[in-house]
Motif scaffolding. Structure first.
Motif, mmCIF file in Angstrom:
data_model
loop_
_atom_site.group_PDB
_atom_site.id
_atom_site.type_symbol
_atom_site.label_atom_id
_atom_site.label_comp_id
_atom_site.label_asym_id
_atom_site.label_seq_id
_atom_site.Cartn_x
_atom_site.Cartn_y
_atom_site.Cartn_z
ATOM 1 N N PHE A 99 0.816 -1.208 0.000
ATOM 2 C CA PHE A 99 0.000 0.000 0.000
ATOM 3 C C PHE A 99 0.858 1.269 0.000
ATOM 4 C CE2 PHE A 99 -3.660 -2.311 2.402
ATOM 5 C CZ PHE A 99 -4.102 -2.851 1.203
ATOM 6 N N LEU A 100 2.028 1.193 0.635
ATOM 7 C CA LEU A 100 2.846 2.382 0.848
ATOM 8 C C LEU A 100 4.067 2.451 -0.067
ATOM 9 C CD1 LEU A 100 2.699 2.452 4.750
ATOM 10 C CD2 LEU A 100 1.436 3.902 3.169
ATOM 11 N N HIS A 116 5.487 7.653 0.177
ATOM 12 C CA HIS A 116 4.602 7.704 1.341
ATOM 13 C C HIS A 116 5.433 7.580 2.612
ATOM 14 C CE1 HIS A 116 2.027 6.140 -1.977
ATOM 15 N NE2 HIS A 116 1.182 7.021 -1.475
ATOM 16 N N THR A 117 5.426 8.633 3.428
ATOM 17 C CA THR A 117 6.212 8.629 4.660
ATOM 18 C C THR A 117 5.315 8.924 5.856
ATOM 19 O OG1 THR A 117 6.770 10.971 4.354
ATOM 20 C CG2 THR A 117 8.315 9.350 3.478
ATOM 21 N N PRO A 118 5.630 8.348 7.019
ATOM 22 C CA PRO A 118 4.789 8.587 8.203
ATOM 23 C C PRO A 118 4.857 10.040 8.646
ATOM 24 C CG PRO A 118 6.806 7.433 8.812
ATOM 25 C CD PRO A 118 6.773 7.466 7.312
ATOM 26 N N LEU A 119 3.835 10.455 9.409
ATOM 27 C CA LEU A 119 3.774 11.832 9.897
ATOM 28 C C LEU A 119 4.441 12.009 11.249
ATOM 29 C CD1 LEU A 119 0.113 12.930 9.033
ATOM 30 C CD2 LEU A 119 2.206 13.338 7.735
ATOM 31 N N ILE A 140 -3.289 -0.060 14.267
ATOM 32 C CA ILE A 140 -2.441 -1.002 13.532
ATOM 33 C C ILE A 140 -1.984 -0.472 12.179
ATOM 34 C CG2 ILE A 140 -2.319 -3.308 12.517
ATOM 35 C CD1 ILE A 140 -2.074 -3.070 15.643
ATOM 36 N N PRO A 141 -2.863 0.044 11.317
ATOM 37 C CA PRO A 141 -2.348 0.576 10.052
ATOM 38 C C PRO A 141 -1.364 1.718 10.242
ATOM 39 C CG PRO A 141 -4.672 1.143 10.334
ATOM 40 C CD PRO A 141 -4.336 0.123 11.366
ATOM 41 N N ASN A 142 -1.583 2.544 11.254
ATOM 42 C CA ASN A 142 -0.680 3.671 11.468
ATOM 43 C C ASN A 142 0.648 3.235 12.063
ATOM 44 O OD1 ASN A 142 -2.030 6.190 10.581
ATOM 45 N ND2 ASN A 142 -3.659 5.412 11.900
ATOM 46 N N ILE A 143 0.622 2.228 12.910
ATOM 47 C CA ILE A 143 1.872 1.670 13.420
ATOM 48 C C ILE A 143 2.654 1.011 12.289
ATOM 49 C CG2 ILE A 143 2.785 -0.204 14.855
ATOM 50 C CD1 ILE A 143 0.635 0.582 16.945
ATOM 51 N N MET A 144 1.957 0.278 11.412
ATOM 52 C CA MET A 144 2.621 -0.338 10.268
ATOM 53 C C MET A 144 3.181 0.716 9.320
ATOM 54 S SD MET A 144 2.964 -3.614 10.277
ATOM 55 C CE MET A 144 3.505 -3.718 8.564
ATOM 56 N N ALA A 145 2.561 1.887 9.269
ATOM 57 C CA ALA A 145 3.036 2.966 8.394
ATOM 58 C C ALA A 145 4.268 3.661 8.963
ATOM 59 C CB ALA A 145 1.927 3.987 8.169
ATOM 60 N N GLY A 439 -7.431 3.598 4.449
ATOM 61 C CA GLY A 439 -7.212 3.858 5.857
ATOM 62 C C GLY A 439 -5.763 4.106 6.208
ATOM 63 N N ILE A 440 -4.856 3.393 5.586
ATOM 64 C CA ILE A 440 -3.440 3.546 5.929
ATOM 65 C C ILE A 440 -2.843 4.801 5.299
ATOM 66 C CG2 ILE A 440 -2.357 2.278 4.019
ATOM 67 C CD1 ILE A 440 -0.592 0.894 6.139
#
Length: 454
Positions: A99-100, A116-119, A140-145, A439-440
């Motif tokens: 996804f990322l 795609h990078t985390p915030l 969970i999706p945000n931790i995986m991101a 969502g992710i």
């Protein structure tokens, strides 16, 4: 913060909220953890989240009992919730990297792509009605991101809140990547205003969403809101009434009616109305109310005594304004936060509850003359979360679904949640999406990288 069994009114446990200084210190700790977590590869993150899925299944009996004792969910539904959490973990563990991945853009004379990078640090504000699932679908999706998460859970499910953090740590998540905060509501503003917090996701009431969105907007922080719903359940000619009645009752009574996305307004065309109403009344009247730990119980308590009192006030005001309770309308004479299965008819647009969410085992039935009137009534709501259309004419169902102003419409089934499907609404039901690939992507920076080649 007290944990009270709504079926017995027994106090199970109590917790001391942390101080404002401790909460702000947790922000710093989460930010420090982010500096390392964001650079950890997907493979390492995946291993932890897959391990978490296994821990959910290994401890399913214990975790299910905590949910049921703390907020009154029927034990079979609690068991399903834990299994669903495991599936969400596996879904994002398997798919997050895909996804990322960098997204190439076809542009003449250049090499361009989106990274795609985390915030960074995110705040979650979650409700009590699905105390594990709501947290997991955000975290969970945000931790995986690569983000880190601070969690302010509902104050009436502190045992669930504490347990989620314990399970994540047991799975191997580093300290600070997920932090449970036992904080009062007034601490949300200083946390969300903190420069190290980059966004917020709230699932809850419309007033709570408006308040949090205001704080986020003032501080230019990203936000996702999943708020209330008043989902239409439309029954058109050609529907198999026996099947539809069964789906309607199940759709309304899931979690004792305490679901934002459960069917609430049943809109039926005149030729089918009499039989549909009779079927709904018969089916809901015979549902067994009792101990939610009993596998045979079909109607458990509401989450709190306060919730039961509020629902009674809404139903009473609706009846005083001209609605008719053809079933129930009151509470049983027994201990606990119980409310009798109820059906209201004659809830006109002038009725005070017409555009309110009735969060409990209360269905409203509206009879319309045709499809056009059904669509108009379905859209006559300040909410726009989900909805469903029921008929054997599938092409017609799709045409009607396209005209329903909600975030989700299901055909010949009640609205439901599934890891692969985007979940969210429009209008006063909020904005943004959870679950699925969408969502992710809510809390990542979609950064363009562009190189001229000519």
């Amino acid at each position: 913060m007290k944990s009270i069994n709504p079926a017995t009114e027994e106090e199970l446990a109590s917790y001391q909220p942390i101080t404002k200084e401790e909460a702000l210190s947790a922000v710093d700790h989460a930010h420090d953890a982010y500096a390392k977590w964001k650079d950890l590869g997907f493979s390492s993150r995946k291993d932890i989240i897959v391990r978490l899925a296994s821990i959910f299944r290994e401890n399913a009996e214990k975790l299910s009992k905590i949910i049921t004792l703390e907020m009154g969910k029927r034990i079979s539904e609690s068991q399903y919730e834990i299994e669903y959490c495991a599936k969400i973990c596996e879904y994002y563990a398997e798919n997050a990297e895909e996804f990322l991945k960098d997204q190439a853009i076809d542009v003449e004379g250049a090499r361009a792509y989106v990274q795609h990078t985390p915030l960074g640090v995110l705040l979650g504000v979650m409700p009590w009605n699905f105390p594990f699932y709501q947290v997991i679908r955000f975290a969970i999706p945000n931790i995986m991101a690569g983000n880190t998460v601070l969690m302010k859970h509902a104050s009436n499910v502190p045992q669930c809140a504490e347990m989620i953090e314990k399970l994540l740590l047991e799975a191997g998540l580093p300290s600070g990547v997920y932090t449970n905060l036992f904080i009062p509501t007034e601490f949300i503003e200083p946390i969300l205003s903190h420069k190290k917090v980059r966004g917020v996701s709230l699932t809850g009431s419309e007033p709570a969403g408006a308040s949090v969105a205001s704080i986020a907007g003032k501080n230019i922080k990203r936000s996702v809101l999943e708020l209330g719903g008043n989902d239409p359940f439309i029954i058109l000619e050609g529907a198999n009434l026996a099947e539809v009645v069964e789906k309607a009752i199940k759709g309304r009574m899931v979690n004792t009616g305490q679901s934002c996305v459960s069917a609430k307004r049943f809109i039926v065309v005149e030729p089918l109305a009499k039989k549909f109403i009779a079927g709904m009344k018969k089916g809901m009247a015979k549902m067994k109310m009792g101990d939610p730990m009993d596998e045979e119980t079909q109607v458990g308590p509401l989450s709190t005594e306060r919730a039961a009192v509020k629902l009674q006030e809404q139903v009473t005001s609706s009846i005083r304004a001209g609605a008719k309770a053809i079933l129930g309308g009151d509470r049983p004479k027994c201990p606990g936060a119980f409310f009798n299965p109820t059906i209201l008819t004659g809830v006109t647009p002038e009725n005070p509850t017409f555009d309110q969410e009735l969060f409990g085992p209360v269905a409203t039935i509206h009879v319309v003359k045709d499809e056009a009137e059904a669509i108009e009534l379905a859209n006559n709501s300040s909410y726009g979360l989900g909805g469903s259309v029921h008929t054997t004419d599938i092409e017609r169902a799709h045409e009607v679904a396209r005209q329903i102003d909600t975030g989700m419409v299901f055909i010949n089934r009640s609205t439901k949640s599934q890891a692969e499907l985007p979940f969210g609404g429009t209008k006063n039901s909020g904005y943004g999406r959870e679950l699925s690939e969408m969502g992710i992507l809510e809390f990542v920076n979609r950064k363009l990288i562009n190189q001229l080649t000519e």
